[in-house]
Design a protein around this motif. Structure first.
Motif, PDB file in Angstrom:
ATOM      1  N   ALA A  62       0.832  -1.203   0.000  1.00 34.86           N
ATOM      2  CA  ALA A  62       0.000   0.000   0.000  1.00 34.86           C
ATOM      3  C   ALA A  62       0.868   1.255   0.000  1.00 34.86           C
ATOM      4  O   ALA A  62       0.541   2.253  -0.659  1.00 34.86           O
ATOM      5  CB  ALA A  62      -0.917  -0.012   1.224  1.00 34.86           C
ATOM      6  N   TYR A  63       1.982   1.214   0.717  1.00 35.70           N
ATOM      7  CA  TYR A  63       2.909   2.349   0.770  1.00 35.70           C
ATOM      8  C   TYR A  63       3.486   2.650  -0.611  1.00 35.70           C
ATOM      9  O   TYR A  63       3.483   3.793  -1.077  1.00 35.70           O
ATOM     10  CB  TYR A  63       4.015   2.020   1.759  1.00 35.70           C
ATOM     11  CG  TYR A  63       5.199   2.963   1.753  1.00 35.70           C
ATOM     12  CD1 TYR A  63       5.041   4.332   1.943  1.00 35.70           C
ATOM     13  CD2 TYR A  63       6.488   2.459   1.584  1.00 35.70           C
ATOM     14  CE1 TYR A  63       6.145   5.191   1.950  1.00 35.70           C
ATOM     15  CE2 TYR A  63       7.592   3.306   1.594  1.00 35.70           C
ATOM     16  CZ  TYR A  63       7.410   4.663   1.776  1.00 35.70           C
ATOM     17  OH  TYR A  63       8.503   5.500   1.780  1.00 35.70           O
ATOM     18  N   VAL A  64       3.956   1.614  -1.285  1.00 38.73           N
ATOM     19  CA  VAL A  64       4.534   1.778  -2.623  1.00 38.73           C
ATOM     20  C   VAL A  64       3.482   2.296  -3.599  1.00 38.73           C
ATOM     21  O   VAL A  64       3.750   3.201  -4.398  1.00 38.73           O
ATOM     22  CB  VAL A  64       5.123   0.441  -3.113  1.00 38.73           C
ATOM     23  CG1 VAL A  64       5.446   0.498  -4.601  1.00 38.73           C
ATOM     24  CG2 VAL A  64       6.371   0.093  -2.307  1.00 38.73           C
ATOM     25  N   ARG A  65       2.280   1.751  -3.513  1.00 45.72           N
ATOM     26  CA  ARG A  65       1.217   2.189  -4.416  1.00 45.72           C
ATOM     27  C   ARG A  65       0.814   3.636  -4.128  1.00 45.72           C
ATOM     28  O   ARG A  65       0.475   4.390  -5.045  1.00 45.72           O
ATOM     29  CB  ARG A  65       0.015   1.251  -4.305  1.00 45.72           C
ATOM     30  CG  ARG A  65       0.271  -0.108  -4.959  1.00 45.72           C
ATOM     31  CD  ARG A  65      -0.856  -1.089  -4.751  1.00 45.72           C
ATOM     32  NE  ARG A  65      -0.604  -2.318  -5.498  1.00 45.72           N
ATOM     33  CZ  ARG A  65      -1.282  -3.457  -5.338  1.00 45.72           C
ATOM     34  NH1 ARG A  65      -2.260  -3.512  -4.416  1.00 45.72           N
ATOM     35  NH2 ARG A  65      -0.985  -4.519  -6.063  1.00 45.72           N
ATOM     36  N   CYS A  66       0.856   4.034  -2.876  1.00 45.33           N
ATOM     37  CA  CYS A  66       0.528   5.411  -2.512  1.00 45.33           C
ATOM     38  C   CYS A  66       1.507   6.377  -3.168  1.00 45.33           C
ATOM     39  O   CYS A  66       1.104   7.383  -3.766  1.00 45.33           O
ATOM     40  CB  CYS A  66       0.546   5.564  -0.994  1.00 45.33           C
ATOM     41  SG  CYS A  66       0.250   7.253  -0.401  1.00 45.33           S
ATOM     42  N   VAL A  67       2.809   6.080  -3.061  1.00 51.23           N
ATOM     43  CA  VAL A  67       3.833   6.955  -3.635  1.00 51.23           C
ATOM     44  C   VAL A  67       3.714   6.994  -5.153  1.00 51.23           C
ATOM     45  O   VAL A  67       3.720   8.074  -5.771  1.00 51.23           O
ATOM     46  CB  VAL A  67       5.241   6.486  -3.216  1.00 51.23           C
ATOM     47  CG1 VAL A  67       6.314   7.283  -3.959  1.00 51.23           C
ATOM     48  CG2 VAL A  67       5.425   6.630  -1.709  1.00 51.23           C
ATOM     49  N   ALA A  68       3.596   5.825  -5.763  1.00 54.86           N
ATOM     50  CA  ALA A  68       3.526   5.772  -7.224  1.00 54.86           C
ATOM     51  C   ALA A  68       2.272   6.453  -7.758  1.00 54.86           C
ATOM     52  O   ALA A  68       2.326   7.188  -8.759  1.00 54.86           O
ATOM     53  CB  ALA A  68       3.579   4.321  -7.696  1.00 54.86           C
ATOM     54  N   THR A  69       1.152   6.256  -7.084  1.00 55.57           N
ATOM     55  CA  THR A  69      -0.106   6.845  -7.547  1.00 55.57           C
ATOM     56  C   THR A  69      -0.089   8.360  -7.414  1.00 55.57           C
ATOM     57  O   THR A  69      -0.657   9.076  -8.247  1.00 55.57           O
ATOM     58  CB  THR A  69      -1.292   6.259  -6.761  1.00 55.57           C
ATOM     59  OG1 THR A  69      -1.332   4.840  -6.967  1.00 55.57           O
ATOM     60  CG2 THR A  69      -2.610   6.861  -7.229  1.00 55.57           C
ATOM     61  N   ALA A  70       0.576   8.863  -6.365  1.00 52.83           N
ATOM     62  CA  ALA A  70       0.691  10.312  -6.214  1.00 52.83           C
ATOM     63  C   ALA A  70       1.397  10.925  -7.423  1.00 52.83           C
ATOM     64  O   ALA A  70       1.075  12.043  -7.845  1.00 52.83           O
ATOM     65  CB  ALA A  70       1.448  10.644  -4.931  1.00 52.83           C
ATOM     66  N   ILE A  71       2.357  10.185  -7.991  1.00 54.15           N
ATOM     67  CA  ILE A  71       3.072  10.679  -9.170  1.00 54.15           C
ATOM     68  C   ILE A  71       2.243  10.489 -10.432  1.00 54.15           C
ATOM     69  O   ILE A  71       2.075  11.422 -11.227  1.00 54.15           O
ATOM     70  CB  ILE A  71       4.433   9.970  -9.307  1.00 54.15           C
ATOM     71  CG1 ILE A  71       5.326  10.313  -8.112  1.00 54.15           C
ATOM     72  CG2 ILE A  71       5.122  10.367 -10.612  1.00 54.15           C
ATOM     73  CD1 ILE A  71       6.645   9.559  -8.079  1.00 54.15           C
ATOM     74  N   VAL A 120      13.112   7.340  -7.035  1.00 54.70           N
ATOM     75  CA  VAL A 120      13.350   6.191  -7.912  1.00 54.70           C
ATOM     76  C   VAL A 120      12.147   5.945  -8.817  1.00 54.70           C
ATOM     77  O   VAL A 120      12.302   5.727 -10.027  1.00 54.70           O
ATOM     78  CB  VAL A 120      13.663   4.931  -7.079  1.00 54.70           C
ATOM     79  CG1 VAL A 120      13.964   3.744  -8.005  1.00 54.70           C
ATOM     80  CG2 VAL A 120      14.847   5.183  -6.154  1.00 54.70           C
ATOM     81  N   ILE A 121      10.950   5.993  -8.250  1.00 51.51           N
ATOM     82  CA  ILE A 121       9.759   5.736  -9.063  1.00 51.51           C
ATOM     83  C   ILE A 121       9.596   6.813 -10.126  1.00 51.51           C
ATOM     84  O   ILE A 121       9.274   6.525 -11.289  1.00 51.51           O
ATOM     85  CB  ILE A 121       8.517   5.637  -8.165  1.00 51.51           C
ATOM     86  CG1 ILE A 121       8.618   4.398  -7.261  1.00 51.51           C
ATOM     87  CG2 ILE A 121       7.240   5.568  -9.015  1.00 51.51           C
ATOM     88  CD1 ILE A 121       7.473   4.253  -6.281  1.00 51.51           C
ATOM     89  N   GLY A 122       9.830   8.071  -9.752  1.00 50.76           N
ATOM     90  CA  GLY A 122       9.748   9.142 -10.734  1.00 50.76           C
ATOM     91  C   GLY A 122      10.749   8.968 -11.855  1.00 50.76           C
ATOM     92  O   GLY A 122      10.445   9.200 -13.029  1.00 50.76           O
ATOM     93  N   GLN A 198       6.304  17.936  -8.781  1.00 50.95           N
ATOM     94  CA  GLN A 198       4.937  18.367  -9.077  1.00 50.95           C
ATOM     95  C   GLN A 198       3.899  17.499  -8.370  1.00 50.95           C
ATOM     96  O   GLN A 198       2.741  17.891  -8.245  1.00 50.95           O
ATOM     97  CB  GLN A 198       4.686  18.384 -10.586  1.00 50.95           C
ATOM     98  CG  GLN A 198       4.623  17.047 -11.261  1.00 50.95           C
ATOM     99  CD  GLN A 198       4.528  17.184 -12.782  1.00 50.95           C
ATOM    100  OE1 GLN A 198       4.896  18.201 -13.360  1.00 50.95           O
ATOM    101  NE2 GLN A 198       4.017  16.147 -13.428  1.00 50.95           N
ATOM    102  N   ALA A 199       4.343  16.332  -7.857  1.00 50.36           N
ATOM    103  CA  ALA A 199       3.444  15.483  -7.063  1.00 50.36           C
ATOM    104  C   ALA A 199       3.482  15.829  -5.579  1.00 50.36           C
ATOM    105  O   ALA A 199       2.700  15.291  -4.795  1.00 50.36           O
ATOM    106  CB  ALA A 199       3.805  14.012  -7.258  1.00 50.36           C
TER     107      ALA A 199
END
Length: 262
Positions: A62-71, A120-122, A198-199
């Motif tokens: 859920a943490y990883v998805r939260c960060v990625a989805t914010a971007i 990293v995700i960005g 920008q996220a």
């Protein structure tokens, strides 16, 4: 028109049609339709999920998805992204054409907060935004034979298949485009900084992330970064760009984009 002239004309026409520009204004050579590259990304991702276990931690996922989805929610497209956390000790992440993101559990031991993970995700999404996979495969298509490249993922493991996976960003190291790959990495670093800022993620944490990477791996970059710039080169490049993206970060905060991913 002779057959030779016809062939030469066809190659020239294809080359002219393939000219494109990256998000940072760099001229690119793209031969493959974007939807075809997207299909390759989806196919490669499905194979990875079959061959590699996903994390059983609902909290970390859920943490990883939260960060990625914010971007991804700030991107100017309608792409639906699939985000998964893989049970793997290597400090790695990737994003594939077709809206697929993978993060390894090992990265969470190095990325100490949400902004470091967003770095990293960005960066990985930056590769997709700049169509780097298409660029790499277009070179393979032009030099190794189109049908071999296009059909490689459907076949058994082979040099051609590994080449396509490497072009997508998830395969073994290959030498043909090593210098060009470093150019892609520098471009993805800049795009990644823009995306995380920008996220609403603090771009200054990108430097801390790479300092962590350097401390964890000594003088050598992580195995998955073997074709990438050295840690010191990357840190210097990020530090030089941070003043340019801080206005994006401040605008995001003023607009209420304040991720709380834990």
């Amino acid at each position: 028109m002779t057959l030779r002239n016809f062939f030469t004309f066809g190659v020239l026409a294809a080359s002219l049609a393939a000219c494109a520009t990256s998000p940072l204004g760099r001229q690119q050579f793209l031969l493959l339709p974007a939807n075809q590259v997207d299909e390759m990304g989806v196919t490669a991702y499905a194979q990875m999920k079959e061959e590699n276990p996903l994390s059983s931690s609902e909290q970390q996922t859920a943490y990883v998805r939260c960060v990625a989805t914010a971007i991804t929610s700030t991107l100017d497209d309608s792409q639906q992204w699939e985000i998964n956390l893989f049970q793997d000790d290597s400090a790695n992440a990737f994003a594939l054409p077709g809206g697929k993101i993978g993060v390894n559990t090992g990265l969470l031991k190095v990325a100490n907060n949400q902004s470091q993970l967003a770095t990293v995700i960005g960066h990985e999404i930056g590769h997709v935004q700049a169509q780097h996979s298409n660029e790499r495969m277009s070179l393979q298509y032009a030099t190794q034979g189109g049908m071999q490249v296009l059909g490689a993922l459907a076949g058994a493991d082979s040099a051609a298949k590994q080449g396509v996976l490497a072009a997508l960003g998830v395969g073994a190291q290959y030498g043909l485009t090593l210098p060009f790959s470093r150019k892609h990495e520098a471009e993805a670093d800049i795009i990644g900084l823009q995306l995380m800022a920008q996220a609403g993620f603090d771009p200054r944490e990108s430097v801390s992330l790479w300092q962590n990477m350097s401390a964890a791996n000594g003088e050598e970059p992580p195995e998955f970064m073997s074709t990438h710039p050295s840690n010191s080169t990357r840190i210097n490049g990020l530090e030089a760009r941070i003043p340019e993206v801080m206005p994006l970060y401040n605008q995001a905060k003023a607009a209420g984009r304040n991720p709380q991913c834990g």
